[in-house]
Design a protein around this motif. Structure first.
Motif, PDB file in Angstrom:
ATOM      1  N   ASP A  76       0.832  -1.196   0.000  1.00  0.00           N
ATOM      2  CA  ASP A  76       0.000   0.000   0.000  1.00  0.00           C
ATOM      3  C   ASP A  76       0.870   1.251   0.000  1.00  0.00           C
ATOM      4  OD1 ASP A  76      -2.581  -1.449   0.502  1.00  0.00           O
ATOM      5  OD2 ASP A  76      -1.510  -2.003   2.310  1.00  0.00           O
ATOM      6  N   LEU A  77       0.259   2.350  -0.368  1.00  0.00           N
ATOM      7  CA  LEU A  77       0.915   3.649  -0.386  1.00  0.00           C
ATOM      8  C   LEU A  77      -0.039   4.641   0.254  1.00  0.00           C
ATOM      9  CD1 LEU A  77       3.350   5.291  -1.482  1.00  0.00           C
ATOM     10  CD2 LEU A  77       2.123   5.471  -3.641  1.00  0.00           C
ATOM     11  N   VAL A  78       0.391   5.300   1.333  1.00  0.00           N
ATOM     12  CA  VAL A  78      -0.444   6.290   2.021  1.00  0.00           C
ATOM     13  C   VAL A  78       0.057   7.672   1.595  1.00  0.00           C
ATOM     14  CG1 VAL A  78      -1.241   7.149   4.254  1.00  0.00           C
ATOM     15  CG2 VAL A  78      -0.736   4.710   3.966  1.00  0.00           C
ATOM     16  N   VAL A  79      -0.889   8.502   1.136  1.00  0.00           N
ATOM     17  CA  VAL A  79      -0.536   9.786   0.538  1.00  0.00           C
ATOM     18  C   VAL A  79      -1.239  10.919   1.288  1.00  0.00           C
ATOM     19  CG1 VAL A  79      -0.502  11.106  -1.622  1.00  0.00           C
ATOM     20  CG2 VAL A  79      -0.411   8.592  -1.691  1.00  0.00           C
TER      21      VAL A  79
ATOM     22  N   TRP B  73       5.363   4.349   1.734  1.00  0.00           N
ATOM     23  CA  TRP B  73       5.051   2.954   1.416  1.00  0.00           C
ATOM     24  C   TRP B  73       4.683   2.235   2.695  1.00  0.00           C
ATOM     25  CZ3 TRP B  73       4.128   1.707  -3.363  1.00  0.00           C
ATOM     26  CH2 TRP B  73       4.671   2.488  -4.379  1.00  0.00           C
ATOM     27  N   LYS B  74       3.714   1.361   2.622  1.00  0.00           N
ATOM     28  CA  LYS B  74       3.218   0.636   3.784  1.00  0.00           C
ATOM     29  C   LYS B  74       3.249  -0.867   3.482  1.00  0.00           C
ATOM     30  CE  LYS B  74      -0.857   0.640   6.758  1.00  0.00           C
ATOM     31  NZ  LYS B  74      -1.525  -0.615   6.530  1.00  0.00           N
ATOM     32  N   ASP B  75       3.660  -1.646   4.437  1.00  0.00           N
ATOM     33  CA  ASP B  75       3.605  -3.112   4.376  1.00  0.00           C
ATOM     34  C   ASP B  75       4.565  -3.731   3.356  1.00  0.00           C
ATOM     35  OD1 ASP B  75       1.639  -2.985   6.326  1.00  0.00           O
ATOM     36  OD2 ASP B  75       0.031  -2.908   4.855  1.00  0.00           O
TER      37      ASP B  75
ATOM     38  N   ARG C 208       5.336  -2.156 -12.148  1.00  0.00           N
ATOM     39  CA  ARG C 208       4.856  -1.176 -13.144  1.00  0.00           C
ATOM     40  C   ARG C 208       3.787  -0.276 -12.515  1.00  0.00           C
ATOM     41  NH1 ARG C 208       5.293  -5.777 -16.297  1.00  0.00           N
ATOM     42  NH2 ARG C 208       3.066  -6.221 -16.140  1.00  0.00           N
ATOM     43  N   ALA C 209       2.891  -0.878 -11.740  1.00  0.00           N
ATOM     44  CA  ALA C 209       1.808  -0.118 -11.107  1.00  0.00           C
ATOM     45  C   ALA C 209       2.348   0.881 -10.084  1.00  0.00           C
ATOM     46  CB  ALA C 209       0.818  -1.071 -10.440  1.00  0.00           C
ATOM     47  N   ARG C 210       3.421   0.514  -9.385  1.00  0.00           N
ATOM     48  CA  ARG C 210       4.049   1.456  -8.440  1.00  0.00           C
ATOM     49  C   ARG C 210       4.465   2.728  -9.170  1.00  0.00           C
ATOM     50  NH1 ARG C 210       8.166  -0.287  -3.948  1.00  0.00           N
ATOM     51  NH2 ARG C 210       7.185  -2.076  -2.999  1.00  0.00           N
TER      52      ARG C 210
END
Length: 139
Positions: free
Chosen positions: A58-61, A70-72, A95-97
């Motif tokens: 996950d990514l918390v913004v 970045w998370k986890d 790629r999605a990152r």
């Protein structure tokens, strides 16, 4: 973040390996609390709605897109070691990152200030959605 007092709006275009979740304060003025990018298999339609599989990363913004964390990543690495996340899925997630970070940096898509999710609110006259009859029955 107190989920009991949070409203969620989710953006999931077809074929994407992530969703963008906008979390709003549901008890106060409805301000955007944070963005949350969830990496997952692309959504697929089912008779009851949609299905996906969370890929642990996950990514918390921040609401203003000024920073993200970045998370986890440890859980994601462990999922790869255990085979929960295949090599092909890992390449898709990589790629999605890049795609998600580029959208944040450019302020486009769901992050666009003038037409993104951050300022969206439902029409107060819309009825509350209901699950189809039998949706919660396991067979």
């Amino acid at each position: 973040m107190d989920l009991a007092s949070t409203a969620l709006l989710r953006w999931v275009p077809p074929g994407t390996w992530f969703s963008v979740n906008a979390f709003f304060d549901a008890t106060g003025d409805g301000q955007l609390s944070c963005w949350y990018v969830n990496f997952q298999r692309p959504m697929r339609r089912t008779p009851l709605g949609f299905d996906t599989f969370d890929l642990l990363l996950d990514l918390v913004v921040a609401p203003d897109l000024s920073r993200w964390d970045w998370k986890d990543e440890d859980e994601y690495a462990n999922g790869r070691r255990l085979g929960v996340v295949s090599e092909a899925e890992h390449r898709a997630v990589e790629r999605a990152r890049g795609e998600a970070v580029a959208m944040i940096e450019e302020g486009v898509g769901p992050f666009a200030a003038e037409r993104g999710l951050g300022g969206w609110h439902p029409d107060p006259h819309w009825p509350i959605p209901q699950l189809p009859v039998g949706a919660l029955t396991l067979s």
